[in-house]
Design a protein around this motif. Structure first.
Motif, PDB file in Angstrom:
ATOM      1  N   TRP A  93       0.836  -1.208   0.000  1.00 57.64           N
ATOM      2  CA  TRP A  93       0.000   0.000   0.000  1.00 57.64           C
ATOM      3  C   TRP A  93       0.862   1.246   0.000  1.00 57.64           C
ATOM      4  CZ3 TRP A  93      -4.701  -1.361  -1.100  1.00 57.64           C
ATOM      5  CH2 TRP A  93      -5.191  -2.593  -0.649  1.00 57.64           C
ATOM      6  N   LEU A  94       0.527   2.174  -0.899  1.00 51.60           N
ATOM      7  CA  LEU A  94       1.174   3.482  -0.918  1.00 51.60           C
ATOM      8  C   LEU A  94       0.225   4.481  -0.248  1.00 51.60           C
ATOM      9  CD1 LEU A  94       3.623   5.115  -1.962  1.00 51.60           C
ATOM     10  CD2 LEU A  94       2.350   5.494  -4.081  1.00 51.60           C
ATOM     11  N   LEU A  95       0.683   5.024   0.879  1.00 51.08           N
ATOM     12  CA  LEU A  95      -0.150   5.963   1.654  1.00 51.08           C
ATOM     13  C   LEU A  95       0.522   7.327   1.627  1.00 51.08           C
ATOM     14  CD1 LEU A  95      -1.588   3.401   2.635  1.00 51.08           C
ATOM     15  CD2 LEU A  95      -1.487   4.316   4.942  1.00 51.08           C
ATOM     16  N   LEU A  96       0.112   8.139   0.666  1.00 45.45           N
ATOM     17  CA  LEU A  96       0.716   9.466   0.543  1.00 45.45           C
ATOM     18  C   LEU A  96      -0.123  10.499   1.262  1.00 45.45           C
ATOM     19  CD1 LEU A  96       1.653   9.442  -3.245  1.00 45.45           C
ATOM     20  CD2 LEU A  96       3.055   8.824  -1.289  1.00 45.45           C
ATOM     21  N   GLU A 100       3.109   6.515 -10.365  1.00 43.72           N
ATOM     22  CA  GLU A 100       3.624   6.185 -11.700  1.00 43.72           C
ATOM     23  C   GLU A 100       5.149   6.176 -11.709  1.00 43.72           C
ATOM     24  OE1 GLU A 100       1.542   8.329 -14.832  1.00 43.72           O
ATOM     25  OE2 GLU A 100       3.312   8.022 -16.111  1.00 43.72           O
ATOM     26  N   ARG A 101       5.748   7.210 -11.063  1.00 42.44           N
ATOM     27  CA  ARG A 101       7.222   7.271 -11.006  1.00 42.44           C
ATOM     28  C   ARG A 101       7.802   6.044 -10.314  1.00 42.44           C
ATOM     29  NH1 ARG A 101       9.930  12.325 -10.441  1.00 42.44           N
ATOM     30  NH2 ARG A 101      11.698  11.192  -9.573  1.00 42.44           N
ATOM     31  N   LYS A 134      -2.115   1.489  -9.491  1.00 42.67           N
ATOM     32  CA  LYS A 134      -3.126   2.353  -8.859  1.00 42.67           C
ATOM     33  C   LYS A 134      -3.916   1.659  -7.750  1.00 42.67           C
ATOM     34  CE  LYS A 134      -4.126   6.049 -12.024  1.00 42.67           C
ATOM     35  NZ  LYS A 134      -4.869   6.570 -13.104  1.00 42.67           N
ATOM     36  N   HIS A 135      -4.145   0.340  -7.910  1.00 36.99           N
ATOM     37  CA  HIS A 135      -4.982  -0.330  -6.908  1.00 36.99           C
ATOM     38  C   HIS A 135      -4.266  -0.427  -5.544  1.00 36.99           C
ATOM     39  CE1 HIS A 135      -2.683  -3.871  -8.386  1.00 36.99           C
ATOM     40  NE2 HIS A 135      -2.811  -4.288  -7.144  1.00 36.99           N
ATOM     41  N   LYS A 136      -2.973  -0.106  -5.512  1.00 38.66           N
ATOM     42  CA  LYS A 136      -2.249  -0.124  -4.230  1.00 38.66           C
ATOM     43  C   LYS A 136      -2.168   1.275  -3.598  1.00 38.66           C
ATOM     44  CE  LYS A 136       0.857  -4.024  -5.080  1.00 38.66           C
ATOM     45  NZ  LYS A 136       2.277  -4.423  -5.091  1.00 38.66           N
TER      46      LYS A 136
END
Ligand code: UT7
Length: 332
Positions: A253-256, A269-270, A275-277
């Protein structure tokens, strides 16, 4: 795991937002904007706002109660409470009021400010106390009521921000779940995003003046902050991943920091993270500053998306300028 053999686990989360909601249509009655512009440029559809009855303290306590319950501890177990906020109810500190209301009588409590990076900076700060063996159980809260300090006639900023709080419980653990981190600051760019104190001389006695004033509403160079975020956030996450000795593919999971959906998309993207993560609650909450990462974390956990052991890459960025990333696994 460090030489002292103390690892860190994040064992509970909670969150809270005020009941009042302001949507884009209502905003377009206040400033020259439209739901279409705000949605396509930012992904935000509405934000929660605290009225004069609301407080950072109340939101933080509600979020904390949820985190403490999930962790299966009691407030008396807490050794330390850190409140990451830029909008304290009291400039002398708000964390102690939270400590009192929770009944966390053993805990030492203090505020720290690193704007929208506050939660990640707080996570790393809390981790140092645990790693050294000084404290075993820490409550970390990110909470902000930026609506107090927004210029509601400035369409470049007033569309972005919302109010809220998120909290996590961090505990000393045999297995270390905080895998890596990287923190950065660049004060030369501080003017890009400010909530400054401005004062005038007030003579209090012959020849001696003090600076009497107040904080002035948020000013932001949106384009510069946008460029900074899409360039620096992937870099700092890559550095934290390197510290953690894991690859971007291993991130669950990417939590920005929830600033702008376009920033979330560009950073993912970089890093070639699909996207689903990428968890996003921008549509419902807007940018809640120090609260945004623990809020989106708590929602992910309570929806059953984030599971124990999942690898999370969290990154905060904003005023200061400050930015940072932490890689951790959820749960014991
Ligand atoms: O938590 C701290 C971190 N903060 C951020 O990450 C914010 C980063 N920046 C951003 O998210 C974006 O820069 C904004 C959403 C603030 C602005 O989006 P943008 O695509 O960079 O717009 P812009 O500033 O380049 O403005 C484009 C146009 C301008 O009009 P002209 O000069 O082309 O005629 C603006 O005046 O859009 C206009 N504009 C608006 N129009 C309708 C700016 N704000 C609005 C608005 N509604 N609310």
């Amino acid at each position: 795991m460090n030489q002292l053999g103390v690892g860190i686990a994040i064992t509970g989360s909670g969150s809270a937002t005020p009941a009042v909601v302001l949507d884009n249509h209502q905003l377009s009655q206040m400033v020259e904007t439209s739901d279409e512009w705000i949605t396509t440029r930012t992904g935000i559809q509405q934000r929660h706002l605290a009225d004069s009855q609301g407080s950072v303290t109340a939101l933080a306590v509600e979020a904390s109660v949820g985190a403490i319950a999930m962790a299966g501890i009691t407030p008396k177990d807490l050794d330390l409470i850190i409140l990451a906020t830029s909008t304290p109810d009291d400039l002398f500190g708000t964390a102690t009021q939270i400590q009192a209301l929770l009944g966390a009588s053993r805990a030492v409590a203090f505020d720290m400010t690193a704007a929208c990076s506050g939660f990640v900076f707080g996570l790393v700060t809390a981790a140092q106390f645990i790693r050294t063996g000084a404290y075993k159980t820490v409550l970390l809260i990110g909470a902000d009521i930026l609506s107090r300090w927004v210029d509601w006639s400035d369409r470049g900023t007033c569309i972005l921000f919302g109010d809220g709080a998120g909290a996590v419980v961090m505990q000393a653990s045999e297995s270390d779940r905080l895998l890596g981190f990287e923190l950065r600051s660049d004060g030369t760019q501080s003017k890009c995003l400010q909530l400054p104190y401005k004062a005038q001389n007030k003579e209090i006695v012959n020849g001696i003046s003090t600076a009497q004033g107040t904080y002035h509403p948020i000013t932001m160079n949106g384009k510069e902050v946008y460029k900074f975020a899409v360039q620096k956030v992937p870099e700092v996450i890559e550095k934290a991943l390197f510290q953690a000795n894991i690859t971007a593919e291993q991130v669950d999971w990417l939590l920005l920091h929830q600033a702008n959906q376009r920033i979330l998309d560009a950073v993912a993207e970089r890093l070639t993270i699909p996207k689903h993560k990428v968890l996003s609650n921008l549509a419902r909450h807007g940018n809640t500053s120090a609260a945004s990462i623990p809020l989106v974390l708590d929602e992910g956990v309570r929806l059953g998306k984030i599971q124990p052991g999942d690898v999370i890459a969290a990154s905060g960025f904003g005023a200061g300028l400050t930015w940072g990333a932490a890689i951790f696994q959820w749960g014991m």
